[in-house]
Write a protein that holds these residues in place. Structure first.
Motif, PDB file in Angstrom:
ATOM      1  N   THR A  25       0.790  -1.238   0.000  1.00 30.16           N
ATOM      2  CA  THR A  25       0.000   0.000   0.000  1.00 30.16           C
ATOM      3  C   THR A  25       0.823   1.290   0.000  1.00 30.16           C
ATOM      4  O   THR A  25       0.678   2.102  -0.902  1.00 30.16           O
ATOM      5  CB  THR A  25      -0.981  -0.004   1.190  1.00 30.16           C
ATOM      6  OG1 THR A  25      -1.876  -1.121   1.053  1.00 30.16           O
ATOM      7  CG2 THR A  25      -1.805   1.275   1.231  1.00 30.16           C
ATOM      8  N   PRO A  26       1.715   1.512   0.978  1.00 30.55           N
ATOM      9  CA  PRO A  26       2.337   2.829   1.090  1.00 30.55           C
ATOM     10  C   PRO A  26       3.578   3.001   0.220  1.00 30.55           C
ATOM     11  O   PRO A  26       3.982   2.095  -0.527  1.00 30.55           O
ATOM     12  CB  PRO A  26       2.711   2.896   2.575  1.00 30.55           C
ATOM     13  CG  PRO A  26       3.046   1.486   2.918  1.00 30.55           C
ATOM     14  CD  PRO A  26       2.116   0.634   2.090  1.00 30.55           C
TER      15      PRO A  26
ATOM     16  N   THR B  97      -4.146  -3.744  -2.984  1.00 34.68           N
ATOM     17  CA  THR B  97      -3.789  -2.602  -2.149  1.00 34.68           C
ATOM     18  C   THR B  97      -5.020  -2.155  -1.371  1.00 34.68           C
ATOM     19  O   THR B  97      -6.147  -2.577  -1.660  1.00 34.68           O
ATOM     20  CB  THR B  97      -3.201  -1.457  -3.005  1.00 34.68           C
ATOM     21  OG1 THR B  97      -2.658  -0.449  -2.163  1.00 34.68           O
ATOM     22  CG2 THR B  97      -4.263  -0.843  -3.917  1.00 34.68           C
ATOM     23  N   GLN B  98      -4.827  -1.298  -0.386  1.00 35.41           N
ATOM     24  CA  GLN B  98      -5.946  -0.840   0.429  1.00 35.41           C
ATOM     25  C   GLN B  98      -6.879   0.062  -0.389  1.00 35.41           C
ATOM     26  O   GLN B  98      -6.450   0.710  -1.342  1.00 35.41           O
ATOM     27  CB  GLN B  98      -5.433  -0.066   1.644  1.00 35.41           C
ATOM     28  CG  GLN B  98      -4.650  -0.923   2.632  1.00 35.41           C
ATOM     29  CD  GLN B  98      -5.553  -1.784   3.504  1.00 35.41           C
ATOM     30  OE1 GLN B  98      -6.358  -2.563   3.005  1.00 35.41           O
ATOM     31  NE2 GLN B  98      -5.413  -1.652   4.813  1.00 35.41           N
TER      32      GLN B  98
ATOM     33  N   SER C   4      -3.641   4.789  -3.293  1.00 34.31           N
ATOM     34  CA  SER C   4      -2.376   4.521  -2.609  1.00 34.31           C
ATOM     35  C   SER C   4      -1.235   4.666  -3.606  1.00 34.31           C
ATOM     36  O   SER C   4      -1.440   4.599  -4.828  1.00 34.31           O
ATOM     37  CB  SER C   4      -2.379   3.101  -2.025  1.00 34.31           C
ATOM     38  OG  SER C   4      -2.288   2.137  -3.063  1.00 34.31           O
ATOM     39  N   GLN C   5      -0.030   4.869  -3.100  1.00 30.99           N
ATOM     40  CA  GLN C   5       1.134   4.995  -3.993  1.00 30.99           C
ATOM     41  C   GLN C   5       1.340   3.734  -4.814  1.00 30.99           C
ATOM     42  O   GLN C   5       1.760   3.785  -5.982  1.00 30.99           O
ATOM     43  CB  GLN C   5       2.392   5.312  -3.173  1.00 30.99           C
ATOM     44  CG  GLN C   5       2.427   6.714  -2.602  1.00 30.99           C
ATOM     45  CD  GLN C   5       1.951   6.767  -1.162  1.00 30.99           C
ATOM     46  OE1 GLN C   5       1.029   6.055  -0.765  1.00 30.99           O
ATOM     47  NE2 GLN C   5       2.569   7.630  -0.363  1.00 30.99           N
ATOM     48  N   VAL C   6       1.027   2.590  -4.222  1.00 30.61           N
ATOM     49  CA  VAL C   6       1.168   1.324  -4.938  1.00 30.61           C
ATOM     50  C   VAL C   6       0.167   1.237  -6.085  1.00 30.61           C
ATOM     51  O   VAL C   6       0.497   0.793  -7.197  1.00 30.61           O
ATOM     52  CB  VAL C   6       1.007   0.131  -3.968  1.00 30.61           C
ATOM     53  CG1 VAL C   6       0.697  -1.162  -4.725  1.00 30.61           C
ATOM     54  CG2 VAL C   6       2.269  -0.041  -3.140  1.00 30.61           C
TER      55      VAL C   6
ATOM     56  N   VAL D 218       4.354  -6.493   0.869  1.00 34.29           N
ATOM     57  CA  VAL D 218       5.183  -5.427   1.427  1.00 34.29           C
ATOM     58  C   VAL D 218       4.268  -4.352   2.009  1.00 34.29           C
ATOM     59  O   VAL D 218       3.655  -3.588   1.270  1.00 34.29           O
ATOM     60  CB  VAL D 218       6.110  -4.783   0.364  1.00 34.29           C
ATOM     61  CG1 VAL D 218       7.030  -3.756   1.016  1.00 34.29           C
ATOM     62  CG2 VAL D 218       6.916  -5.837  -0.372  1.00 34.29           C
ATOM     63  N   ALA D 219       4.141  -4.328   3.319  1.00 31.91           N
ATOM     64  CA  ALA D 219       3.339  -3.293   3.999  1.00 31.91           C
ATOM     65  C   ALA D 219       1.939  -3.189   3.400  1.00 31.91           C
ATOM     66  O   ALA D 219       1.468  -2.105   3.071  1.00 31.91           O
ATOM     67  CB  ALA D 219       4.051  -1.943   3.933  1.00 31.91           C
ATOM     68  N   TYR D 220       1.262  -4.319   3.286  1.00 27.90           N
ATOM     69  CA  TYR D 220      -0.081  -4.339   2.697  1.00 27.90           C
ATOM     70  C   TYR D 220      -1.105  -3.716   3.638  1.00 27.90           C
ATOM     71  O   TYR D 220      -1.957  -2.942   3.235  1.00 27.90           O
ATOM     72  CB  TYR D 220      -0.455  -5.778   2.344  1.00 27.90           C
ATOM     73  CG  TYR D 220      -1.854  -5.965   1.792  1.00 27.90           C
ATOM     74  CD1 TYR D 220      -2.440  -5.017   0.953  1.00 27.90           C
ATOM     75  CD2 TYR D 220      -2.586  -7.118   2.098  1.00 27.90           C
ATOM     76  CE1 TYR D 220      -3.723  -5.205   0.445  1.00 27.90           C
ATOM     77  CE2 TYR D 220      -3.850  -7.317   1.582  1.00 27.90           C
ATOM     78  CZ  TYR D 220      -4.421  -6.357   0.769  1.00 27.90           C
ATOM     79  OH  TYR D 220      -5.693  -6.554   0.266  1.00 27.90           O
TER      80      TYR D 220
END
Length: 309
Positions: A8-9, A30-31, A45-47, A85-87
């Motif tokens: 997500t971030p 992603t969120q 989100s950036q992703v 990765v930081a989901y």
């Protein structure tokens, strides 16, 4: 090779870009878009921004583990790997068992130390000199899976959490690519984590940032560095919250009580601590911008003799 990416971030962006360059990323999870800014407009989100740029299908379930339709679509993709990765969501056992070779997580610490939500911050708060990234096979526990590869990063005496975040963020992509290649080539050995050497890094809050001036100057400075850029360390000056962005430990002793303002100059605010003296260099008061003390005192007064609390 088919890969599904979950993140997500900003921290996850270089990892996704590295995977897109080397492999076939079939889908990105992603969120959901969230309101942002004064207008509260929905923002990606950036992703998601990266996925859209590369025409990769995006899934944004509110709660993936309860979304039967999305889980079935994930099964139909039949990925070789799911990379996380930081989901920001916990994956169920059912989801963990979908990919052919497993789910791999990139975690921003040298496991088994600093499992949990805020490893970068707590590494600095606790005075660590080295941090890094770890890739691991995911299991149902919280960052407890078998480790695969690690990369290290030195933590300097002045490094903030934001700076360490950026350093580990840039290292993560290469580590993930090497991990996937190593698994496929049979060159990586799974290493079980030693639970007795583990520690957790709990989520941060504004309460985390309250400075206890009875602690030593070095510990207080570690807190300031570890909470920059968020949520920031803070104290009270004359009834107002004063956020602290930057400080320096001085090689001085003090007989004053902890929190006592010894001196104010262009160099900063010299404060007595439980052990030694701390020089506060950059501050922010409510409704004002962050400022270096030398600039703040041009139009404002900070009095010596008062006690921060």
């Amino acid at each position: 090779m088919k890969i599904v990416f979950m993140g997500t971030p900003e921290f996850a962006v270089p990892a996704l870009e590295a995977l897109i360059e080397k492999f076939d990323v079939e889908a990105v999870f992603t969120q959901p878009d969230k309101p942002k800014g004064r207008g509260k407009k929905l923002a990606m989100s950036q992703v998601k921004e990266v996925a859209v740029k590369h025409d990769i299908k995006v899934f944004q379930p509110e709660k993936l583990k309860k979304d039967r339709e999305t889980i079935e679509e994930l099964k139909n993709i039949a990925p070789d790997f799911i990379i996380v990765v930081a989901y920001g969501q916990i994956l169920s056992k059912e989801i963990l068992e979908i990919p052919k070779y497993g789910c791999i997580n990139l975690h921003a610490s040298l496991l088994p130390k600093y499992r949990g939500a805020a490893p970068i911050n707590w590494a600095i708060i606790n005075g660590e000199k080295v941090s890094g990234n770890t890739t691991m096979f995911m299991d149902e526990g919280l960052d407890t899976g078998d480790m695969l590869l690690k990369s290290e990063a030195q933590i300097t005496d002045s490094m903030t959490a934001g700076e360490l975040h950026d350093k580990l963020m840039e290292q993560g992509g290469e580590l993930l690519v090497n991990t996937i290649k190593g698994i496929m080539d049979g060159k990586i050995k799974r290493i079980k984590q030693e639970d007795d050497k583990s520690c957790y890094s709990p989520m941060l809050s504004k309460e985390t940032g309250k400075i206890d001036w009875t602690k030593g100057g070095e510990k207080i400075n570690n807190l300031i560095r570890g909470l920059n850029p968020w949520p920031l360390a803070s104290t009270h000056y004359n009834g107002e919250v004063m956020k602290i962005y930057e400080a320096q430990v001085l090689k001085e002793n003090s007989n004053f009580e902890p929190g006592y303002i010894m001196d104010v100059s262009n160099d900063g605010i010299k404060v007595s601590t439980g052990s030694g003296v701390l020089l506060i260099k950059k501050i922010q008061f409510p409704s004002k911008k962050p400022m270096y003390v030398k600039d703040y005192i041009k139009g404002n007064t900070i009095n010596t003799g008062l006690v921060l609390c």
